[in-house]
Design an enzyme around this catalytic site. Sequence first.
Site, PDB file in Angstrom:
ATOM      1  N   LYS A  48      97.216  41.766 146.726  1.00 34.35           N
ATOM      2  CA  LYS A  48      96.164  41.023 145.776  1.00 34.35           C
ATOM      3  C   LYS A  48      96.692  42.041 144.728  1.00 34.35           C
ATOM      4  O   LYS A  48      97.493  43.540 144.351  1.00 34.35           O
ATOM      5  CB  LYS A  48      95.571  41.050 146.499  1.00 34.35           C
ATOM      6  CG  LYS A  48      94.633  41.993 146.514  1.00 34.35           C
ATOM      7  CD  LYS A  48      93.425  42.272 147.689  1.00 34.35           C
ATOM      8  CE  LYS A  48      92.827  43.348 148.526  1.00 34.35           C
ATOM      9  NZ  LYS A  48      91.694  43.671 149.104  1.00 34.35           N
ATOM     10  N   MET A  60      91.083  55.042 123.122  1.00 33.27           N
ATOM     11  CA  MET A  60      91.440  54.319 123.248  1.00 33.27           C
ATOM     12  C   MET A  60      93.032  54.363 124.176  1.00 33.27           C
ATOM     13  O   MET A  60      93.168  53.451 125.013  1.00 33.27           O
ATOM     14  CB  MET A  60      91.314  52.656 123.009  1.00 33.27           C
ATOM     15  CG  MET A  60      91.552  51.593 122.682  1.00 33.27           C
ATOM     16  SD  MET A  60      91.432  50.360 121.745  1.00 33.27           S
ATOM     17  CE  MET A  60      89.691  50.457 121.746  1.00 33.27           C
ATOM     18  N   TYR A 109      86.632  63.218 119.420  1.00 37.62           N
ATOM     19  CA  TYR A 109      85.452  62.647 119.330  1.00 37.62           C
ATOM     20  C   TYR A 109      84.762  63.274 120.260  1.00 37.62           C
ATOM     21  O   TYR A 109      84.977  63.833 121.140  1.00 37.62           O
ATOM     22  CB  TYR A 109      85.411  61.175 119.385  1.00 37.62           C
ATOM     23  CG  TYR A 109      86.154  59.810 119.082  1.00 37.62           C
ATOM     24  CD1 TYR A 109      86.412  60.013 117.769  1.00 37.62           C
ATOM     25  CD2 TYR A 109      86.748  58.995 119.396  1.00 37.62           C
ATOM     26  CE1 TYR A 109      87.643  59.099 117.339  1.00 37.62           C
ATOM     27  CE2 TYR A 109      87.809  58.017 119.186  1.00 37.62           C
ATOM     28  CZ  TYR A 109      88.429  57.578 117.451  1.00 37.62           C
ATOM     29  OH  TYR A 109      88.491  57.012 117.037  1.00 37.62           O
ATOM     30  N   ARG A 112      80.159  40.195 153.163  1.00 35.77           N
ATOM     31  CA  ARG A 112      81.013  39.435 151.858  1.00 35.77           C
ATOM     32  C   ARG A 112      81.937  38.304 152.498  1.00 35.77           C
ATOM     33  O   ARG A 112      80.603  37.794 152.822  1.00 35.77           O
ATOM     34  CB  ARG A 112      82.502  41.178 151.409  1.00 35.77           C
ATOM     35  CG  ARG A 112      81.957  41.373 151.036  1.00 35.77           C
ATOM     36  CD  ARG A 112      82.778  42.832 150.285  1.00 35.77           C
ATOM     37  NE  ARG A 112      84.478  42.232 150.599  1.00 35.77           N
ATOM     38  CZ  ARG A 112      85.585  43.128 150.526  1.00 35.77           C
ATOM     39  NH1 ARG A 112      85.743  43.953 150.243  1.00 35.77           N
ATOM     40  NH2 ARG A 112      86.667  43.153 151.167  1.00 35.77           N
TER      41      ARG A 112
HETATM   42  C1  LIG Z   1      92.127  43.808 150.894  1.00 36.33           C
HETATM   43  C2  LIG Z   1      91.985  43.980 151.920  1.00 36.33           C
HETATM   44  C3  LIG Z   1      92.921  44.197 152.913  1.00 36.33           C
HETATM   45  C4  LIG Z   1      93.908  45.610 152.343  1.00 36.33           C
HETATM   46  O1  LIG Z   1      92.448  46.943 152.051  1.00 36.33           O
HETATM   47  P1  LIG Z   1      93.583  48.419 152.673  1.00 36.33           P
HETATM   48  O2  LIG Z   1      92.192  49.041 152.403  1.00 36.33           O
HETATM   49  O3  LIG Z   1      93.425  47.974 151.279  1.00 36.33           O
HETATM   50  O4  LIG Z   1      94.155  48.518 153.443  1.00 36.33           O
HETATM   51  C5  LIG Z   1      92.378  43.415 154.025  1.00 36.33           C
HETATM   52  N1  LIG Z   1      91.596  42.575 153.795  1.00 36.33           N
HETATM   53  C6  LIG Z   1      90.626  42.333 153.116  1.00 36.33           C
HETATM   54  C7  LIG Z   1      90.238  41.126 153.885  1.00 36.33           C
HETATM   55  C8  LIG Z   1      90.998  42.339 152.009  1.00 36.33           C
HETATM   56  O5  LIG Z   1      90.565  41.963 150.780  1.00 36.33           O
END
Ligand SMILES: *Cc1c(COP(=O)(O)O)cnc(C)c1O
Length: 370
Positions: A32, A308, A260, A130
């Site tokens: 992801k 930036m 800055y 969650r």
């Molecule tokens: C992102 C995620 C993972 C991976 O987690 P890591 O800590 O990066 O290994 C696994 N399961 C779910 C549901 C996630 O959202």
Amino acid sequence: MRELIIDLDAIAKNLGTMRAKTNGALALAVVKADAYGHGMIPVAKKLEAAGADYLGVADINEALELREAGIDLPILAWLHAADENFIAAIDAGIELGLANVEQLERVAKAAAHLGRVARVHLKVDTGLGRNGASEFEWPAVLKTAHGLVAEGFIQVVAIFSHLSCTSEADDLRQIARFEAACVLAKNVGLDFELRHLTASDGLLRYPQAHYEMVRIGVALYGLSPFVENTAAEFGLVPAMTATAKITQTKRVADGEGISYGYLHRTNGESTLGLVPVGYAEGLPRNATGKASVSVNQKTYAINSRVAMDQFVIDFGNDKVAAGDLVTIFGDPAAGVPSADELAAACDTINYEIVTRMGGRFKRSYLGEIA
Ligand SMILES: *Cc1c(COP(=O)(O)O)cnc(C)c1O
């Protein structure tokens, strides 16, 4: 002039390292968020070649991109819009993590429309708070799923959940709740092949909770899921090195204010080097005054304000030239700062550092497959 060097062989090796810590559980590789900033398609192709069993993403769009790139592995997507219709996902053979009755009904409708059986993983919230069905909702989710299986719209492939890794006591409570949720599912007559609970952290901490599949994210990228442990302690190799080439150097007088806010002033006549990386590339502005980079095997503080597009290094009387390579972070075994050190300097975690790298960085790949 700005390059993220991604070592795909390191990612393949890290998959093997993590898999070897399980007792033969299937490995779902989490790609992801553009593979945590490493580039989803090249990383996914490498993981497919390296023998990952599943790929995992949050959004259906990420899953569809993987399919469009020709990836044939099973893919699980688990975060859905309230009005998601699931048609494109089911049509592309994407497996769906589902958390409530409404999602199940939408999926069944889409499956009926397509004349296909949707493969679903039912997500139970065992205490992360969650996504996932709460304990109150779980019986209704199971009942609905059971009915939709009987009608031929869905197949329940798995039951899954996600740990908070807040404390061992909290995690053990989640593990117990997970097992109870799986028993409940069996008791209503649901047949499922897989249970999966642990991400990188849980995989390393709770061998009793690997079940039939583990979901590996951050560890694939060679990073430790724990602030108190380095990646090297687990045999993991960081896959991302963030570099840039100095665009310009110049000699300035003693006492000149730099960038800055003049957070830094030269202490004696000095050589300044301009690095073309800023917060637009994902380098946090609050790295200012806290983080360091490596140039010509030496470490230099980022002691003037990150802007930036750029920041400035005060090299004092050290020799440096335009075109010299600056390593912002990489594998600490190579003597450069780690993503963990940059994260600590910026009051965040290594996950966020690698994932936010982007902007005008160009990615290049080591160990790319054809
Ligand atoms: C992102 C995620 C993972 C991976 O987690 P890591 O800590 O990066 O290994 C696994 N399961 C779910 C549901 C996630 O959202």
